[in-house]
Design a protein around this motif. Structure first.
Motif, PDB file in Angstrom:
ATOM      1  N   PHE A  71       0.814  -1.209   0.000  1.00 34.32           N
ATOM      2  CA  PHE A  71       0.000   0.000   0.000  1.00 34.32           C
ATOM      3  C   PHE A  71       0.856   1.271   0.000  1.00 34.32           C
ATOM      4  O   PHE A  71       0.506   2.261  -0.647  1.00 34.32           O
ATOM      5  N   GLY A  72       1.992   1.254   0.721  1.00 32.04           N
ATOM      6  CA  GLY A  72       2.830   2.445   0.818  1.00 32.04           C
ATOM      7  C   GLY A  72       3.541   2.785  -0.475  1.00 32.04           C
ATOM      8  O   GLY A  72       3.462   3.922  -0.961  1.00 32.04           O
ATOM      9  N   ASP A  73       4.252   1.810  -1.061  1.00 32.60           N
ATOM     10  CA  ASP A  73       4.936   2.060  -2.329  1.00 32.60           C
ATOM     11  C   ASP A  73       3.930   2.333  -3.446  1.00 32.60           C
ATOM     12  O   ASP A  73       4.179   3.150  -4.335  1.00 32.60           O
ATOM     13  N   GLY A  74       2.801   1.621  -3.393  1.00 30.21           N
ATOM     14  CA  GLY A  74       1.761   1.856  -4.397  1.00 30.21           C
ATOM     15  C   GLY A  74       1.217   3.265  -4.310  1.00 30.21           C
ATOM     16  O   GLY A  74       1.058   3.955  -5.333  1.00 30.21           O
ATOM     17  N   ALA A  75       0.952   3.719  -3.083  1.00 32.84           N
ATOM     18  CA  ALA A  75       0.450   5.078  -2.897  1.00 32.84           C
ATOM     19  C   ALA A  75       1.502   6.113  -3.300  1.00 32.84           C
ATOM     20  O   ALA A  75       1.174   7.154  -3.877  1.00 32.84           O
ATOM     21  N   ALA A  76       2.776   5.816  -3.013  1.00 34.21           N
ATOM     22  CA  ALA A  76       3.859   6.735  -3.370  1.00 34.21           C
ATOM     23  C   ALA A  76       3.975   6.882  -4.886  1.00 34.21           C
ATOM     24  O   ALA A  76       4.117   7.987  -5.417  1.00 34.21           O
ATOM     25  N   ALA A  77       3.917   5.739  -5.586  1.00 31.69           N
ATOM     26  CA  ALA A  77       4.004   5.782  -7.052  1.00 31.69           C
ATOM     27  C   ALA A  77       2.786   6.500  -7.640  1.00 31.69           C
ATOM     28  O   ALA A  77       2.915   7.304  -8.576  1.00 31.69           O
ATOM     29  N   TRP A  78       1.623   6.213  -7.100  1.00 29.46           N
ATOM     30  CA  TRP A  78       0.383   6.844  -7.580  1.00 29.46           C
ATOM     31  C   TRP A  78       0.419   8.358  -7.322  1.00 29.46           C
ATOM     32  O   TRP A  78       0.022   9.156  -8.179  1.00 29.46           O
ATOM     33  N   LEU A  79       0.937   8.741  -6.157  1.00 32.83           N
ATOM     34  CA  LEU A  79       1.054  10.167  -5.831  1.00 32.83           C
ATOM     35  C   LEU A  79       1.985  10.872  -6.824  1.00 32.83           C
ATOM     36  O   LEU A  79       1.666  11.959  -7.325  1.00 32.83           O
ATOM     37  N   SER A  80       3.114  10.237  -7.127  1.00 28.42           N
ATOM     38  CA  SER A  80       4.094  10.857  -8.026  1.00 28.42           C
ATOM     39  C   SER A  80       3.551  11.015  -9.439  1.00 28.42           C
ATOM     40  O   SER A  80       3.720  12.061 -10.074  1.00 28.42           O
ATOM     41  N   VAL A  81       2.908   9.957  -9.933  1.00 33.26           N
ATOM     42  CA  VAL A  81       2.334  10.028 -11.276  1.00 33.26           C
ATOM     43  C   VAL A  81       1.210  11.063 -11.319  1.00 33.26           C
ATOM     44  O   VAL A  81       1.079  11.812 -12.292  1.00 33.26           O
ATOM     45  N   SER A  82       0.416  11.131 -10.257  1.00 32.48           N
ATOM     46  CA  SER A  82      -0.673  12.110 -10.196  1.00 32.48           C
ATOM     47  C   SER A  82      -0.132  13.537 -10.233  1.00 32.48           C
ATOM     48  O   SER A  82      -0.698  14.411 -10.889  1.00 32.48           O
ATOM     49  N   LEU A  83       0.973  13.764  -9.540  1.00 33.69           N
ATOM     50  CA  LEU A  83       1.598  15.083  -9.575  1.00 33.69           C
ATOM     51  C   LEU A  83       2.089  15.417 -10.977  1.00 33.69           C
ATOM     52  O   LEU A  83       1.935  16.547 -11.459  1.00 33.69           O
ATOM     53  N   GLY A  84       2.709  14.434 -11.626  1.00 32.20           N
ATOM     54  CA  GLY A  84       3.201  14.651 -12.983  1.00 32.20           C
ATOM     55  C   GLY A  84       2.090  14.998 -13.952  1.00 32.20           C
ATOM     56  O   GLY A  84       2.285  15.783 -14.889  1.00 32.20           O
ATOM     57  N   LYS A  85       0.915  14.415 -13.741  1.00 33.11           N
ATOM     58  CA  LYS A  85      -0.229  14.678 -14.605  1.00 33.11           C
ATOM     59  C   LYS A  85      -1.029  15.907 -14.167  1.00 33.11           C
ATOM     60  O   LYS A  85      -1.990  16.296 -14.833  1.00 33.11           O
ATOM     61  N   ASN A 152       5.824   2.229   8.143  1.00 36.90           N
ATOM     62  CA  ASN A 152       6.515   1.921   6.893  1.00 36.90           C
ATOM     63  C   ASN A 152       5.768   2.494   5.692  1.00 36.90           C
ATOM     64  O   ASN A 152       6.371   3.023   4.749  1.00 36.90           O
ATOM     65  N   CYS A 153       4.455   2.355   5.712  1.00 39.20           N
ATOM     66  CA  CYS A 153       3.618   2.899   4.646  1.00 39.20           C
ATOM     67  C   CYS A 153       3.763   4.412   4.559  1.00 39.20           C
ATOM     68  O   CYS A 153       3.959   4.985   3.481  1.00 39.20           O
ATOM     69  N   LEU A 154       3.702   5.072   5.713  1.00 38.51           N
ATOM     70  CA  LEU A 154       3.824   6.529   5.747  1.00 38.51           C
ATOM     71  C   LEU A 154       5.199   7.000   5.271  1.00 38.51           C
ATOM     72  O   LEU A 154       5.307   8.036   4.616  1.00 38.51           O
ATOM     73  N   ALA A 155       6.237   6.240   5.588  1.00 43.74           N
ATOM     74  CA  ALA A 155       7.587   6.632   5.174  1.00 43.74           C
ATOM     75  C   ALA A 155       7.683   6.723   3.657  1.00 43.74           C
ATOM     76  O   ALA A 155       8.287   7.662   3.114  1.00 43.74           O
ATOM     77  N   ALA A 156       7.080   5.757   2.946  1.00 48.58           N
ATOM     78  CA  ALA A 156       7.092   5.785   1.481  1.00 48.58           C
ATOM     79  C   ALA A 156       6.317   6.986   0.953  1.00 48.58           C
ATOM     80  O   ALA A 156       6.749   7.667   0.013  1.00 48.58           O
ATOM     81  N   ILE A 157       5.177   7.283   1.567  1.00 52.45           N
ATOM     82  CA  ILE A 157       4.346   8.412   1.145  1.00 52.45           C
ATOM     83  C   ILE A 157       5.068   9.733   1.414  1.00 52.45           C
ATOM     84  O   ILE A 157       5.033  10.655   0.597  1.00 52.45           O
ATOM     85  N   ILE A 158       5.719   9.819   2.557  1.00 50.99           N
ATOM     86  CA  ILE A 158       6.440  11.043   2.920  1.00 50.99           C
ATOM     87  C   ILE A 158       7.563  11.322   1.924  1.00 50.99           C
ATOM     88  O   ILE A 158       7.784  12.460   1.506  1.00 50.99           O
ATOM     89  N   ALA A 299      16.574   2.581  -6.175  1.00 53.12           N
ATOM     90  CA  ALA A 299      15.453   2.509  -7.124  1.00 53.12           C
ATOM     91  C   ALA A 299      14.181   3.122  -6.550  1.00 53.12           C
ATOM     92  O   ALA A 299      13.466   3.861  -7.235  1.00 53.12           O
ATOM     93  N   ALA A 300      13.887   2.823  -5.276  1.00 54.66           N
ATOM     94  CA  ALA A 300      12.673   3.356  -4.650  1.00 54.66           C
ATOM     95  C   ALA A 300      12.794   4.860  -4.422  1.00 54.66           C
ATOM     96  O   ALA A 300      11.815   5.598  -4.532  1.00 54.66           O
ATOM     97  N   GLY A 301      14.007   5.317  -4.098  1.00 50.04           N
ATOM     98  CA  GLY A 301      14.216   6.746  -3.935  1.00 50.04           C
ATOM     99  C   GLY A 301      14.002   7.498  -5.232  1.00 50.04           C
ATOM    100  O   GLY A 301      13.512   8.631  -5.248  1.00 50.04           O
ATOM    101  N   ALA A 302      14.366   6.844  -6.340  1.00 47.51           N
ATOM    102  CA  ALA A 302      14.181   7.461  -7.656  1.00 47.51           C
ATOM    103  C   ALA A 302      12.730   7.401  -8.122  1.00 47.51           C
ATOM    104  O   ALA A 302      12.363   8.091  -9.084  1.00 47.51           O
ATOM    105  N   GLN A 303      11.914   6.595  -7.454  1.00 46.90           N
ATOM    106  CA  GLN A 303      10.545   6.354  -7.912  1.00 46.90           C
ATOM    107  C   GLN A 303       9.724   7.632  -8.093  1.00 46.90           C
ATOM    108  O   GLN A 303       9.065   7.801  -9.132  1.00 46.90           O
TER     109      GLN A 303
END
Length: 469
Positions: A71-85, A152-158, A299-303
């Motif tokens: 859920f954390g990495d998924g939310a982080a990736a979704w947040l980043s793509v949403s910002l890009g769009k 852990n989930c929040l750390a990815a989102i942060i 890799a995750a930091g670059a996500q």
């Protein structure tokens, strides 16, 4: 410069350093909870049986870690793509759904662990000699799992929200409390392996509180009560993006359990017995975990950067990031490989060499652990490169490719671990790792060439489109 402009215009090398270093430190610090426990426990009066016991509980905590990344990495990736769009309005709902799902998953996990009890631990590699220690350690560790997973989930989102340093500080505080608490609880208070567990959950709780406080100062979203209302459409997208991370952790669980059981089984047929191979493997897995988490951290930091630039159709920058990710992963892993091969005894001795507990044969333990470490970790550079490629696929939204790549090496490892020992005995379990690493990288290479070519075509199409305009 605003966050959206910053991710799309700053030099990719500078961005990678800014985002990857805190992510690496956060992941390594997460590892330290279990590793520090093992170092202090292994050097206490329980010796390597304590290491074996913490290794038996380890798969349960990794399942939890996997759920938090799901859920954390998924939310982080979704947040980043949403910002890009430029789609910011629903980010808070994705964050809220990810947090709620993580907490519920943690509650289900501890319910299973408590109800199944020692029978579960025996399935995970427990023996008559270590089951009591595993029980004493696990019964305390389980209690903090829901909040530890949310942290852990929040750390990815942060990190995705543009505050990787904050996530790192949260992890450091918890780790420092654990490091300070371990010797006090184990030696001063004489709580043994239970003391290590208490020190761990105190540190985890502190990290959780710090991460939770971030929700009141986030940059790209504002959390509210309505954020936690179930939105299965958003949650489905988050889960698809986080599937690669989740499967990676599940595969770690599967390979760990299979190796635990096989080391015990073939160890009993050898001069080393059941507990020496198991204890040695647990130590080797911790070293493996450190190196793997450095690679994953890159890799995750670059996500967030990859996801943003992919969403913004800046494919040239995405290619630059891929080159940097692969280069630094290879360099760092090769350095560790040289160290492991040159001085394995030093690394094994860090976790205790069997001193302190009655009946433990230190030299016999080292006789097995040293060659096992050299064999198991000899091609760790291939392991890390293959895992990094899977995370990159996840970052650019190719979830259907990322998912099978995430568990390719581990499926191969399980197959090899079941077959190779038939001819080589207990040391054959260790040889399964480099064999699986070699096969996995050979399969991954043409896929990455295809992705590189695809990014090049998308880059050219975007250039042509801009020229027409």
């Amino acid at each position: 410069m605003e966050q959206s402009e910053y991710l799309g215009k700053e030099k990719v090398g500078k961005l990678l350093v800014k985002f990857a270093l805190p992510c690496i430190f956060s992941l390594i610090i997460s590892c330290l909870y279990n590793i520090v426990d093992q170092i202090f426990v292994g050097n206490s009066r329980v010796g390597y049986l304590g290491n074996a016991a913490t290794g038996v509980v380890f798969p349960i905590t990794v399942v939890g870690w996997g759920l938090s990344l799901f859920f954390g990495d998924g939310a982080a990736a979704w947040l980043s793509v949403s910002l890009g769009k430029g789609e910011r309005d629903k980010i808070h709902r994705g964050v809220g759904n990810a947090i709620l799902s993580t907490f519920i998953s943690g509650c289900v996990l501890i319910l299973i662990a408590y109800l199944w009890g020692d029978n579960l631990l025996m399935m995970l590699g427990g023996t008559d000699a270590n089951i009591g220690l595993a029980h004493d350690y696990g019964i305390i560790i389980y209690a903090m799992i829901p909040l530890a997973l949310v942290q852990n989930c929040l750390a990815a989102i942060i990190r995705a929200d543009g505050a990787p340093g904050y996530a790192m500080i949260a992890m450091i505080v918890g780790a420092v409390l654990n490091i300070i608490g371990d010797p006090i609880a184990i030696y001063v208070l004489d709580l043994g392996i239970q003391g290590a567990a208490w020190a761990t959950i105190i540190g985890q709780f502190a990290s959780f509180v710090i991460c939770a406080c971030y929700l009141f100062r986030s940059k790209t979203f504002r959390i509210r009560i309505s954020s936690f209302a179930p939105d299965f459409h958003i949650l489905g997208r988050i889960m698809a993006l986080g599937m690669s991370s989740f499967l990676t952790q599940l595969c770690i669980v599967a390979t760990t359990v299979v190796n635990n059981v096989l080391f015990v089984r073939y160890g009993m047929e050898s001069e080393f017995g059941a507990d020496i191979p198991l204890a040695a493997f647990v130590v080797i897995m911790k070293l493996f975990q450190i190196v793997l988490n450095i690679a994953i951290g890159i890799a995750a930091g670059a996500q967030p950067i990859v996801g943003y630039n992919m969403g913004a159709k800046q494919f040239g920058r995405v290619k630059q990031l891929l080159k940097l990710i692969l280069f630094w992963t290879a360099v760092i892993c090769l350095v560790f490989t040289v160290l492991f091969e040159a001085m394995p005894r030093v690394f094994i001795a860090m976790f205790g060499a069997g001193n302190g507990a009655e009946g433990m044969n230190t030299e016999l333990y080292m006789q097995f652990a040293i060659p096992c470490l050299r064999i198991y970790l000899m091609l760790i550079v291939f392991t890390c490169l293959q895992k990094v490629c899977a995370i990159f696929m996840q970052s650019i939204g190719l979830a259907k490719i990322a998912a099978p790549l995430a568990f390719l090496r581990d499926i191969l490892l399980i197959a090899c671990a079941l077959l190779v020992p038939l001819g080589l005995g207990v040391m054959g379990v260790a040889w399964a790792a480099p064999i699986a690493d070699l096969i996995a990288i050979i399969i991954t290479l043409p896929i990455m060439i295809w992705v590189w070519t695809k990014l090049g075509k998308l880059q050219q199409e975007e250039v042509n489109s801009l020229n027409k305009d």
